[in-house]
Each structure stands twice: as structure tokens, then as C-alpha cells.
Design a protein around this motif. Structure first.
Motif, mmCIF file in Angstrom:
data_model
loop_
_atom_site.group_PDB
_atom_site.id
_atom_site.type_symbol
_atom_site.label_atom_id
_atom_site.label_comp_id
_atom_site.label_asym_id
_atom_site.label_seq_id
_atom_site.Cartn_x
_atom_site.Cartn_y
_atom_site.Cartn_z
ATOM 1 N N TRP A 1 0.523 2.876 -15.783
ATOM 2 C CA TRP A 1 -0.540 3.428 -15.435
ATOM 3 C C TRP A 1 -0.703 2.978 -14.045
ATOM 4 N N LYS A 2 -0.148 2.112 -13.370
ATOM 5 C CA LYS A 2 -0.206 1.694 -12.101
ATOM 6 C C LYS A 2 0.395 2.758 -11.106
ATOM 7 N N GLY A 3 1.091 3.579 -11.659
ATOM 8 C CA GLY A 3 1.685 4.656 -11.124
ATOM 9 C C GLY A 3 0.786 5.454 -10.351
ATOM 10 N N SER A 4 -0.481 5.517 -10.992
ATOM 11 C CA SER A 4 -1.329 6.466 -10.395
ATOM 12 C C SER A 4 -2.580 6.130 -10.011
ATOM 13 N N GLU B 1 -7.588 -0.550 -13.715
ATOM 14 C CA GLU B 1 -8.052 0.032 -14.963
ATOM 15 C C GLU B 1 -9.182 0.849 -15.271
ATOM 16 N N SER B 2 -10.133 0.334 -14.241
ATOM 17 C CA SER B 2 -11.329 1.152 -14.473
ATOM 18 C C SER B 2 -11.144 2.506 -13.833
ATOM 19 N N CYS B 3 -10.391 2.737 -12.835
ATOM 20 C CA CYS B 3 -10.162 3.962 -12.189
ATOM 21 C C CYS B 3 -9.177 4.949 -13.454
ATOM 22 N N ARG B 4 -8.391 4.161 -14.039
ATOM 23 C CA ARG B 4 -7.648 4.854 -14.976
ATOM 24 C C ARG B 4 -8.701 5.278 -16.163
ATOM 25 N N ASP B 5 -9.414 4.410 -16.644
ATOM 26 C CA ASP B 5 -10.434 4.757 -17.623
ATOM 27 C C ASP B 5 -11.336 5.698 -17.376
ATOM 28 N N ASN C 1 0.905 -1.138 -0.173
ATOM 29 C CA ASN C 1 0.117 -0.015 -0.060
ATOM 30 C C ASN C 1 0.802 1.286 -0.003
ATOM 31 N N ASN C 2 1.684 1.346 -1.145
ATOM 32 C CA ASN C 2 2.711 2.439 -0.969
ATOM 33 C C ASN C 2 2.080 3.522 -1.735
ATOM 34 N N ARG C 3 0.831 3.398 -2.457
ATOM 35 C CA ARG C 3 0.418 4.363 -3.563
ATOM 36 C C ARG C 3 -1.174 4.740 -2.980
ATOM 37 N N LYS C 4 -1.619 5.892 -3.435
ATOM 38 C CA LYS C 4 -3.153 6.048 -3.359
ATOM 39 C C LYS C 4 -3.600 6.295 -4.625
ATOM 40 N N CYS C 5 -4.753 5.923 -4.906
ATOM 41 C CA CYS C 5 -5.309 6.149 -6.290
ATOM 42 C C CYS C 5 -5.713 7.269 -6.461
ATOM 43 N N VAL C 6 -5.433 8.029 -7.657
ATOM 44 C CA VAL C 6 -5.918 9.496 -7.721
ATOM 45 C C VAL C 6 -7.339 9.689 -8.133
ATOM 46 N N TYR D 1 2.365 -0.790 -5.387
ATOM 47 C CA TYR D 1 2.913 -0.280 -6.711
ATOM 48 C C TYR D 1 4.416 -0.864 -6.983
ATOM 49 N N CYS D 2 4.775 -1.507 -8.010
ATOM 50 C CA CYS D 2 6.253 -1.923 -8.083
ATOM 51 C C CYS D 2 6.799 -1.209 -9.315
ATOM 52 N N PRO D 3 7.768 -0.267 -9.403
ATOM 53 C CA PRO D 3 8.291 0.296 -10.635
ATOM 54 C C PRO D 3 8.939 -0.639 -11.521
#
Length: 96
Positions: free
Chosen positions: A29-32, A36-40, A4-9, A17-19
């Protein structure tokens, strides 16, 4: 990798998230975004705000995804604006 090192924008969900995986699997896109649903949804809001898609298209995307109480204010405001525009256009079509 930290958990849990990221929070969805979009929905503010904490996720891992693993770079390195980004490079290996092409999921930059997993950086933000947590999914995929949130990205879309985010991309649709950007396109709507830029005038690339109509309110009806954003409404269709929201209907297919569902409304989430965790959405960030900016996403919620864009969706509310699109819904208002969509229903105003429906009312105008009925009057004609």
C-alpha cells in the motif's frame, strides 16, 4: 532510495517509497499512500461509493481520523456526499 519520490493519492503529501522494502515487509500500500490512515480512508471512500458501507460508517471513519485540508478533491467530494446523506438521514429519523 530517493527521498520524497511519491505523493499520497489521498493527501498529496510527498513521501519516500522503496519497492524492495515492499517485498520484504509486505507494505504494498506504500506505493500509493503515505500512511495507513490515508489508505484506510481511501478504501472506505471506495466502499461507500460502491454501496458496500453506509454513509454513517464513512462518517465514523472520518471522525476517528480527522479532516485534513490537504485531501484530494475526489476524497473531499466523497466525504462531503456522505456527510450530506448522513445528516439527511438524521433529519428524516427525527421527523418520524
Amino acid at each position: 532510495m530517493k527521498d520524497n519520490n511519491r505523493k499520497c493519492v489521498v493527501c498529496n503529501t510527498a513521501y519516500s517509497y522503496c519497492p524492495n522494502c515492499d517485498e520484504q515487509f509486505g507494505t504494498s500500500w506504500k506505493g500509493s499512500f503515505c500512511c495507513e490512515s490515508c489508505r484506510d480512508l481511501y478504501l472506505a471512500c471506495v466502499r461507500y461509493n460502491r454501496g458496500v458501507i453506509a454513509a454513517s460508517e464513512l462518517v465514523r471513519i472520518v471522525e476517528s481520523r480527522g479532516v485534513d485540508d490537504r485531501w484530494q478533491d475526489s476524497i473531499r467530494e466523497t466525504v462531503d456526499k456522505a456527510l450530506k446523506e448522513f445528516f439527511e438521514n438524521c433529519d428524516e429519523e427525527e421527523k418520524e
